[in-house]
Design a protein around this motif. Sequence first.
Motif, PDB file in Angstrom:
ATOM      1  N   PRO A  92       0.646  -0.844   0.222  1.00 46.29           N
ATOM      2  CA  PRO A  92       0.247   0.495  -0.175  1.00 46.29           C
ATOM      3  C   PRO A  92       0.684   1.498   0.091  1.00 46.29           C
ATOM      4  O   PRO A  92       0.460   2.295  -0.873  1.00 46.29           O
ATOM      5  N   LYS A  93       1.752   1.404   1.071  1.00 49.03           N
ATOM      6  CA  LYS A  93       2.706   2.618   1.078  1.00 49.03           C
ATOM      7  C   LYS A  93       3.467   3.224  -0.158  1.00 49.03           C
ATOM      8  O   LYS A  93       3.349   3.863  -1.065  1.00 49.03           O
ATOM      9  N   ALA A  94       3.958   1.305  -1.435  1.00 50.57           N
ATOM     10  CA  ALA A  94       4.586   1.855  -2.210  1.00 50.57           C
ATOM     11  C   ALA A  94       3.770   2.234  -3.342  1.00 50.57           C
ATOM     12  O   ALA A  94       4.702   2.718  -4.353  1.00 50.57           O
ATOM     13  N   PHE A  95       2.594   1.611  -3.058  1.00 52.27           N
ATOM     14  CA  PHE A  95       1.320   2.545  -4.393  1.00 52.27           C
ATOM     15  C   PHE A  95       1.452   3.751  -4.225  1.00 52.27           C
ATOM     16  O   PHE A  95       1.110   4.510  -4.933  1.00 52.27           O
ATOM     17  N   GLN A  96       1.128   4.489  -3.037  1.00 48.80           N
ATOM     18  CA  GLN A  96       0.974   5.978  -2.925  1.00 48.80           C
ATOM     19  C   GLN A  96       1.858   6.167  -2.774  1.00 48.80           C
ATOM     20  O   GLN A  96       1.908   7.752  -3.747  1.00 48.80           O
ATOM     21  N   SER A  97       3.923   5.328  -3.145  1.00 48.07           N
ATOM     22  CA  SER A  97       4.145   6.366  -3.265  1.00 48.07           C
ATOM     23  C   SER A  97       4.864   7.069  -4.709  1.00 48.07           C
ATOM     24  O   SER A  97       4.937   7.777  -5.939  1.00 48.07           O
ATOM     25  N   ILE A  98       3.914   6.102  -5.774  1.00 48.08           N
ATOM     26  CA  ILE A  98       3.723   5.081  -7.389  1.00 48.08           C
ATOM     27  C   ILE A  98       2.886   5.999  -7.844  1.00 48.08           C
ATOM     28  O   ILE A  98       3.029   7.519  -8.585  1.00 48.08           O
ATOM     29  N   ARG A  99       1.931   6.345  -6.824  1.00 44.26           N
ATOM     30  CA  ARG A  99       0.166   6.979  -7.246  1.00 44.26           C
ATOM     31  C   ARG A  99       0.830   8.807  -7.546  1.00 44.26           C
ATOM     32  O   ARG A  99       0.008   9.094  -8.031  1.00 44.26           O
ATOM     33  N   ASP A 100       1.779   9.236  -6.273  1.00 44.94           N
ATOM     34  CA  ASP A 100       1.865  10.344  -5.851  1.00 44.94           C
ATOM     35  C   ASP A 100       2.723  11.208  -7.509  1.00 44.94           C
ATOM     36  O   ASP A 100       3.079  11.882  -7.821  1.00 44.94           O
ATOM     37  N   ARG A 101       3.656   9.967  -8.532  1.00 45.60           N
ATOM     38  CA  ARG A 101       4.163  10.365  -9.724  1.00 45.60           C
ATOM     39  C   ARG A 101       3.829   9.392 -10.832  1.00 45.60           C
ATOM     40  O   ARG A 101       4.750   9.720 -11.518  1.00 45.60           O
ATOM     41  N   SER A 102       2.141   9.355 -10.743  1.00 47.79           N
ATOM     42  CA  SER A 102       1.672   8.239 -12.267  1.00 47.79           C
ATOM     43  C   SER A 102       0.506   9.369 -12.294  1.00 47.79           C
ATOM     44  O   SER A 102       0.428  10.003 -11.256  1.00 47.79           O
ATOM     45  N   PHE A 103       0.621   9.266 -13.710  1.00 48.07           N
ATOM     46  CA  PHE A 103      -1.640   9.390 -13.682  1.00 48.07           C
ATOM     47  C   PHE A 103      -1.717   7.920 -14.964  1.00 48.07           C
ATOM     48  O   PHE A 103      -1.387   7.580 -14.747  1.00 48.07           O
ATOM     49  N   LEU A 104      -3.686   7.965 -14.755  1.00 50.31           N
ATOM     50  CA  LEU A 104      -4.027   7.122 -15.196  1.00 50.31           C
ATOM     51  C   LEU A 104      -4.289   8.342 -17.386  1.00 50.31           C
ATOM     52  O   LEU A 104      -4.726   9.212 -17.294  1.00 50.31           O
ATOM     53  N   VAL A 105      -4.380   7.085 -17.819  1.00 47.73           N
ATOM     54  CA  VAL A 105      -4.350   7.003 -19.088  1.00 47.73           C
ATOM     55  C   VAL A 105      -5.537   5.710 -19.304  1.00 47.73           C
ATOM     56  O   VAL A 105      -5.384   4.934 -19.698  1.00 47.73           O
ATOM     57  N   LYS A 106      -7.358   6.539 -21.082  1.00 44.64           N
ATOM     58  CA  LYS A 106      -7.332   5.694 -20.316  1.00 44.64           C
ATOM     59  C   LYS A 106      -7.727   4.897 -22.189  1.00 44.64           C
ATOM     60  O   LYS A 106      -7.218   5.881 -23.155  1.00 44.64           O
ATOM     61  N   LEU A 107      -7.802   3.185 -22.671  1.00 43.96           N
ATOM     62  CA  LEU A 107      -7.995   2.797 -23.518  1.00 43.96           C
ATOM     63  C   LEU A 107      -8.938   3.008 -24.162  1.00 43.96           C
ATOM     64  O   LEU A 107     -10.092   3.897 -23.726  1.00 43.96           O
ATOM     65  N   GLY A 108      -9.273   2.826 -25.672  1.00 45.01           N
ATOM     66  CA  GLY A 108     -10.210   2.638 -26.100  1.00 45.01           C
ATOM     67  C   GLY A 108     -11.743   2.229 -25.185  1.00 45.01           C
ATOM     68  O   GLY A 108     -12.692   2.674 -25.748  1.00 45.01           O
ATOM     69  N   ASP A 109     -11.228   0.761 -25.192  1.00 41.93           N
ATOM     70  CA  ASP A 109     -12.756   0.173 -24.484  1.00 41.93           C
ATOM     71  C   ASP A 109     -12.481   0.615 -22.856  1.00 41.93           C
ATOM     72  O   ASP A 109     -13.394   0.272 -22.343  1.00 41.93           O
ATOM     73  N   GLY A 110     -12.171   2.433 -22.712  1.00 42.98           N
ATOM     74  CA  GLY A 110     -12.502   2.700 -20.886  1.00 42.98           C
ATOM     75  C   GLY A 110     -11.535   2.200 -19.901  1.00 42.98           C
ATOM     76  O   GLY A 110     -11.994   2.642 -19.025  1.00 42.98           O
ATOM     77  N   ARG A 111     -10.394   0.781 -19.943  1.00 37.14           N
ATOM     78  CA  ARG A 111     -10.072   0.891 -19.243  1.00 37.14           C
ATOM     79  C   ARG A 111      -8.581   1.524 -19.115  1.00 37.14           C
ATOM     80  O   ARG A 111      -8.736   2.196 -20.153  1.00 37.14           O
ATOM     81  N   ALA A 112      -8.655   2.039 -17.768  1.00 33.50           N
ATOM     82  CA  ALA A 112      -7.752   2.681 -17.584  1.00 33.50           C
ATOM     83  C   ALA A 112      -6.482   2.267 -17.129  1.00 33.50           C
ATOM     84  O   ALA A 112      -6.936   1.160 -16.027  1.00 33.50           O
ATOM     85  N   ILE A 113      -5.444   2.565 -17.380  1.00 32.89           N
ATOM     86  CA  ILE A 113      -4.150   2.190 -16.942  1.00 32.89           C
ATOM     87  C   ILE A 113      -3.235   3.691 -16.358  1.00 32.89           C
ATOM     88  O   ILE A 113      -3.552   4.643 -16.942  1.00 32.89           O
ATOM     89  N   ARG A 114      -2.217   3.267 -15.572  1.00 33.21           N
ATOM     90  CA  ARG A 114      -1.391   4.136 -14.295  1.00 33.21           C
ATOM     91  C   ARG A 114      -0.210   4.395 -14.872  1.00 33.21           C
ATOM     92  O   ARG A 114       1.150   2.639 -15.186  1.00 33.21           O
TER      93      ARG A 114
END
Length: 278
Positions: A51-73
């Motif tokens: 969880p803390k590692a994800f928090q670190s990554i979340r602070d330094r990343s962004f979401l992009v949506k694919l054509g089918d609606g899925r979002a990848i970080r």
Amino acid sequence: MTVNIDFSCVGCGQCCTGSTSLTLNEMVRFADIFPVGMTWNSVPPKKTLDPKAFQSIRDRSFLVKLGDGRAIRILGRISTMTPSKSACPARNEDMSCAVHGAGKPGACLIAPLGFGMPIDFKYDRLPPMFAKCPSEAFTGSPLLRRGVVVDPEFKRHVNENRKQLSGDVGLIEVAFAQQLQHMIQAGYNRDEAILAATSVSIFDAPQSDLVATSGIWSLIVAAVGKGRMSKPLASDTVRKQIAVCDRYRAIWSHSDTAHGALASQIEVLNGVLEWIEK
């Protein structure tokens, strides 16, 4: 597992190989030392990460949506273009660091801690590469107690590094959007461009030359457009990068992928310079 570790870097150079992550300010400051490109990686699902590692990554990343609606970080990194088994450009022949006393990159200042990790992350071990450090490195100041960082200087470096990395995210997101346009113009559809850009390392053929070069183009254009770099500073940075890429293209001539990527980088940087100075 309880981990108590004392550590003070002795500048042995054992960990100074391969690519190093930089902030935008560090890219500018070390423009005449490190050839620099961009890497992009999709982030594993949240449930698979600490969880803390994800928090670190979340602070330094962004979401992009694919054509089918899925979002990848997506985690974007400004990185030195150093082949995995090659010495860092700042490592001297005697294994000492040429910038050790002049303000190393943040990623180096926080070694042997994990890059970008939150200050309260609990370590159960150090990365394996630091097993090569000489014994005297582990007789310095208290670094970890019960797996948690206790050294105030390391805490300061970690917090400053995370602050700078988080501050670059918006710019890197803009650069990624511009990168997609480069790749679409090269024949990818949007989803293919997203997946290709986030699934290769900086030296993996065949896409990496495009990823590395269009990435740095996009980053500099975004930095100028967002007021993070003036045109004179951008011009000076690009000229230094052209010179350092040309120097290491000769030094790393044994690596076809590195040689090819740096040759492509020089070509694109000349295009960036033309754009800046027009």
